[in-house]
Design a protein around this motif. Structure first.
Motif, PDB file in Angstrom:
ATOM      1  N   PRO A  41       0.834  -1.221   0.000  1.00  0.00           N
ATOM      2  CA  PRO A  41       0.000   0.000   0.000  1.00  0.00           C
ATOM      3  C   PRO A  41       0.857   1.255   0.000  1.00  0.00           C
ATOM      4  CG  PRO A  41      -0.860  -1.607   1.542  1.00  0.00           C
ATOM      5  CD  PRO A  41       0.457  -2.149   1.068  1.00  0.00           C
ATOM      6  N   GLY A  42       0.582   2.140  -0.924  1.00  0.00           N
ATOM      7  CA  GLY A  42       1.301   3.399  -0.990  1.00  0.00           C
ATOM      8  C   GLY A  42       2.682   3.319  -1.606  1.00  0.00           C
ATOM      9  N   LYS A  43       3.065   2.152  -2.118  1.00  0.00           N
ATOM     10  CA  LYS A  43       4.399   1.999  -2.692  1.00  0.00           C
ATOM     11  C   LYS A  43       4.311   1.556  -4.148  1.00  0.00           C
ATOM     12  CE  LYS A  43       6.790   1.023   1.636  1.00  0.00           C
ATOM     13  NZ  LYS A  43       7.749   0.123   2.334  1.00  0.00           N
ATOM     14  N   GLU A  44       5.439   1.667  -4.833  1.00  0.00           N
ATOM     15  CA  GLU A  44       5.487   1.237  -6.220  1.00  0.00           C
ATOM     16  C   GLU A  44       5.616  -0.287  -6.296  1.00  0.00           C
ATOM     17  OE1 GLU A  44       7.611   5.199  -8.187  1.00  0.00           O
ATOM     18  OE2 GLU A  44       8.620   3.262  -8.219  1.00  0.00           O
ATOM     19  N   ARG A  45       5.213  -0.810  -7.437  1.00  0.00           N
ATOM     20  CA  ARG A  45       5.344  -2.243  -7.668  1.00  0.00           C
ATOM     21  C   ARG A  45       6.827  -2.592  -7.769  1.00  0.00           C
ATOM     22  NH1 ARG A  45       1.179  -4.926 -11.825  1.00  0.00           N
ATOM     23  NH2 ARG A  45      -0.129  -3.645 -10.458  1.00  0.00           N
ATOM     24  N   ALA A  46       7.223  -3.671  -7.085  1.00  0.00           N
ATOM     25  CA  ALA A  46       8.637  -4.041  -7.007  1.00  0.00           C
ATOM     26  C   ALA A  46       8.844  -5.491  -7.433  1.00  0.00           C
ATOM     27  CB  ALA A  46       9.153  -3.836  -5.588  1.00  0.00           C
ATOM     28  N   PHE A  47       9.969  -5.742  -8.051  1.00  0.00           N
ATOM     29  CA  PHE A  47      10.330  -7.086  -8.497  1.00  0.00           C
ATOM     30  C   PHE A  47      10.628  -7.981  -7.297  1.00  0.00           C
ATOM     31  CE2 PHE A  47      12.042 -10.328 -11.144  1.00  0.00           C
ATOM     32  CZ  PHE A  47      13.185 -10.801 -10.530  1.00  0.00           C
ATOM     33  N   VAL A  48      10.128  -9.214  -7.347  1.00  0.00           N
ATOM     34  CA  VAL A  48      10.381 -10.187  -6.285  1.00  0.00           C
ATOM     35  C   VAL A  48      11.289 -11.311  -6.778  1.00  0.00           C
ATOM     36  CG1 VAL A  48       9.342 -11.863  -4.727  1.00  0.00           C
ATOM     37  CG2 VAL A  48       8.175  -9.683  -5.172  1.00  0.00           C
ATOM     38  N   SER A  49      10.873 -11.972  -7.832  1.00  0.00           N
ATOM     39  CA  SER A  49      11.647 -13.082  -8.365  1.00  0.00           C
ATOM     40  C   SER A  49      11.150 -13.418  -9.767  1.00  0.00           C
ATOM     41  CB  SER A  49      11.514 -14.312  -7.457  1.00  0.00           C
ATOM     42  OG  SER A  49      12.307 -15.378  -7.928  1.00  0.00           O
ATOM     43  N   GLY A  50      12.039 -13.953 -10.593  1.00  0.00           N
ATOM     44  CA  GLY A  50      11.637 -14.286 -11.946  1.00  0.00           C
ATOM     45  C   GLY A  50      12.445 -15.421 -12.523  1.00  0.00           C
ATOM     46  N   ILE A  51      11.953 -15.976 -13.623  1.00  0.00           N
ATOM     47  CA  ILE A  51      12.629 -17.081 -14.281  1.00  0.00           C
ATOM     48  C   ILE A  51      12.573 -16.889 -15.790  1.00  0.00           C
ATOM     49  CG2 ILE A  51      10.516 -18.492 -14.227  1.00  0.00           C
ATOM     50  CD1 ILE A  51      12.361 -20.967 -13.920  1.00  0.00           C
TER      51      ILE A  51
END
Length: 117
Positions: A41-51
């Motif tokens: 909430p109130g923050k930008e979308r952030a990368f967590v993990s990817g493949i």
């Protein structure tokens, strides 16, 4: 185009675990990359993990590399995110993203994860 359906979110206590799933359908033959992002909430979308779907190479964001594990089921075209030792700061909506070889991006509707202290 690729369609994504996320599941597995919920409410857990601090220190608990959750496993998110993201099932892809549609033009999955053209999948190039899949990833998890989160938006608190109130923050930008952030990368967590990817493949990288074509090679299986996995990458993690700074906040997730020690507690989260990414995996996949190629036959079911499903991406998983195992999250352990969850903390209140992990509370967010978690989104699955797919990128095709044609540089088309698709996003899931999001799965809410709430961690209580």
């Amino acid at each position: 185009q690729v369609q994504l359906a996320e599941s597995g979110g919920g409410l857990v206590q601090s220190g608990g675990s959750l496993r998110l799933s993201c099932a892809a359908s549609g033009s999955t033959f053209s999948l190039y990359d899949m990833a998890w992002y989160r938006q608190a909430p109130g923050k930008e979308r952030a990368f967590v993990s990817g493949i990288r779907w074509t090679t299986g190479n996995i990458r993690y964001g700074y906040s997730s590399k020690d507690r989260f594990t990414l995996s996949r089921d190629v036959a079911e075209t499903t991406l998983f995110l195992q999250m352990n030792s969850l903390q209140p700061e992990d509370t967010a909506t978690y989104y699955c993203k797919a990128e095709t070889e044609y540089c088309d991006n698709s996003w899931g509707h999001g799965s809410m994860v709430t961690i209580s202290s």
